[in-house]
Design a protein around this motif. Sequence first.
Motif, short mmCIF file in Angstrom:
data_model
loop_
_atom_site.label_atom_id
_atom_site.label_comp_id
_atom_site.label_asym_id
_atom_site.label_seq_id
_atom_site.Cartn_x
_atom_site.Cartn_y
_atom_site.Cartn_z
N LEU A 92 61.52 59.46 49.38
CA LEU A 92 60.29 60.34 49.45
C LEU A 92 59.01 60.06 50.51
O LEU A 92 58.87 61.03 51.09
N THR A 93 58.93 58.93 50.56
CA THR A 93 57.77 58.44 51.38
C THR A 93 58.22 58.68 52.66
O THR A 93 57.42 59.09 53.59
N PHE A 94 59.30 58.21 53.06
CA PHE A 94 59.95 58.28 54.46
C PHE A 94 60.70 59.31 55.04
O PHE A 94 61.09 59.16 56.18
N GLY A 95 61.08 60.18 53.99
CA GLY A 95 61.92 61.41 54.56
C GLY A 95 63.26 61.20 54.27
O GLY A 95 64.10 62.32 53.74
N ASN A 96 63.92 59.98 54.40
CA ASN A 96 65.35 59.93 54.37
C ASN A 96 65.78 58.37 54.41
O ASN A 96 64.93 57.76 54.87
N GLU A 97 66.94 58.24 53.87
CA GLU A 97 67.41 56.93 54.10
C GLU A 97 67.44 56.30 55.50
O GLU A 97 67.21 54.98 55.70
N MET A 98 67.77 56.78 56.49
CA MET A 98 67.78 56.48 57.81
C MET A 98 66.50 56.16 58.35
O MET A 98 66.33 54.93 59.10
N ASN A 99 65.53 56.83 57.93
CA ASN A 99 64.16 56.45 58.49
C ASN A 99 63.66 55.24 57.69
O ASN A 99 62.96 54.32 58.33
N VAL A 100 64.18 54.85 56.60
CA VAL A 100 63.90 53.67 55.74
C VAL A 100 64.45 52.35 56.44
O VAL A 100 63.95 51.60 56.84
N LEU A 101 65.70 52.72 56.80
CA LEU A 101 66.83 51.40 57.27
C LEU A 101 66.17 51.51 58.88
O LEU A 101 66.61 49.97 59.07
#
Length: 391
Positions: free
Chosen positions: A338-347
């Motif tokens: 929710l914070t970063f938009g999607n998992e790819m953005n987090v990773l």
Amino acid sequence: MNTSYFADLHIHIGRTSKNQAVKITASDKLTMPSILEYAKNEKGLHIVGVIDCHSPGVLEDLNTLIRAGKMRQDENGGILTNDGLLLVMGSEIEIYDEWCSGPIHVLCYFPTLDTMGKFSRWLEKRVTNIHLSSQRVYASGRELQTFVKELGGLFIPAHIFTPFKSLYGKGVKQSLQEVFDPKLIDAVELGLSSDTEMAYQIQEIRKYAFLTNSDAHSLPKLAREYQKVQMKELNFKELVWAIKGQNGRLIEANYGLNPRIGKYHQTVCAECFQHVANVELPCPSCGHTRIVKGVKDRILELSFSDEEKPVSKPPYIHQVPLENLPGIGPKLLHKLVLTFGNEMNVLHYATKDELIKVAGEKVCSYILAARNGTLHFNAGGGGRYGKVSDK
């Protein structure tokens, strides 16, 4: 100018919109609409390969989505959703002809609904149930290759080292030429228990692109392995060029599990799952005689050349999905996405300071270790996955 895109090209369908089973062992939640939505919004993928599109029910679902204006076919192949996700239509097929030592799974991808439909009708006459995934085809490997090429498709052996139902698992004794025409192979898929360094030991596959895909049987498993490709536009033609390294398009990097975490990495006893050094002997721990040979040992058997050459392939980055990292439960995972938009953005893109604010220093350290390929693992084998270690 090229743009970098994340691609997972091996995703199963569990059910059609009419609740008809496609992949029996896959989740019922794996429907075409749910895959497209989850891949784009939760995972942050740009390209998905759905490999059960030969099923008439899946083809019907695709036509329904196109008629509803939710997707459109690109003139250069592939189907684009309205929010910019590229769907590549594929089919996973099992080959077990007279030249095979065991069953082999392969992936066949096609540019248009028309060519996918033609393949489905050809396949229907050669399988037991055209509606189901991963069916055995009653044709030779070379016959299948030839027809795929006639339709302008891609032919890619799947998870090539898995002990069961793969090219080097039990499919051939020594060489892919026992079953296939080498000139009609476009790439090879490494699978969860190997990586580029391991696969590069086998000389005859060095000339092919190495792909890393999830083989997802549930939504959360999407993008547990994937690649970053450089292309100018999102379409099938550009993807073919990227896989083949043509016209300036290329595979930029592979992202996958450390082979030690793969469930077939090491040779183990099928009963007690203890590591076994000699596949020919009973298990020294429990005496069981069924030993599952690990990918690591099978590759050593097949290593055709002793020559030392630098690996001339894109970097392979050992990464772990967020859900498999210590300290990340469903609530924190949801918060991160929710914070970063999607998992790819987090990773890939969130900074250390940003991650600490959301997840704390300990979890942040795991995410950064996953990003940099420096996590520690306890090895898997015999059908059990390894685990991320706290050490």
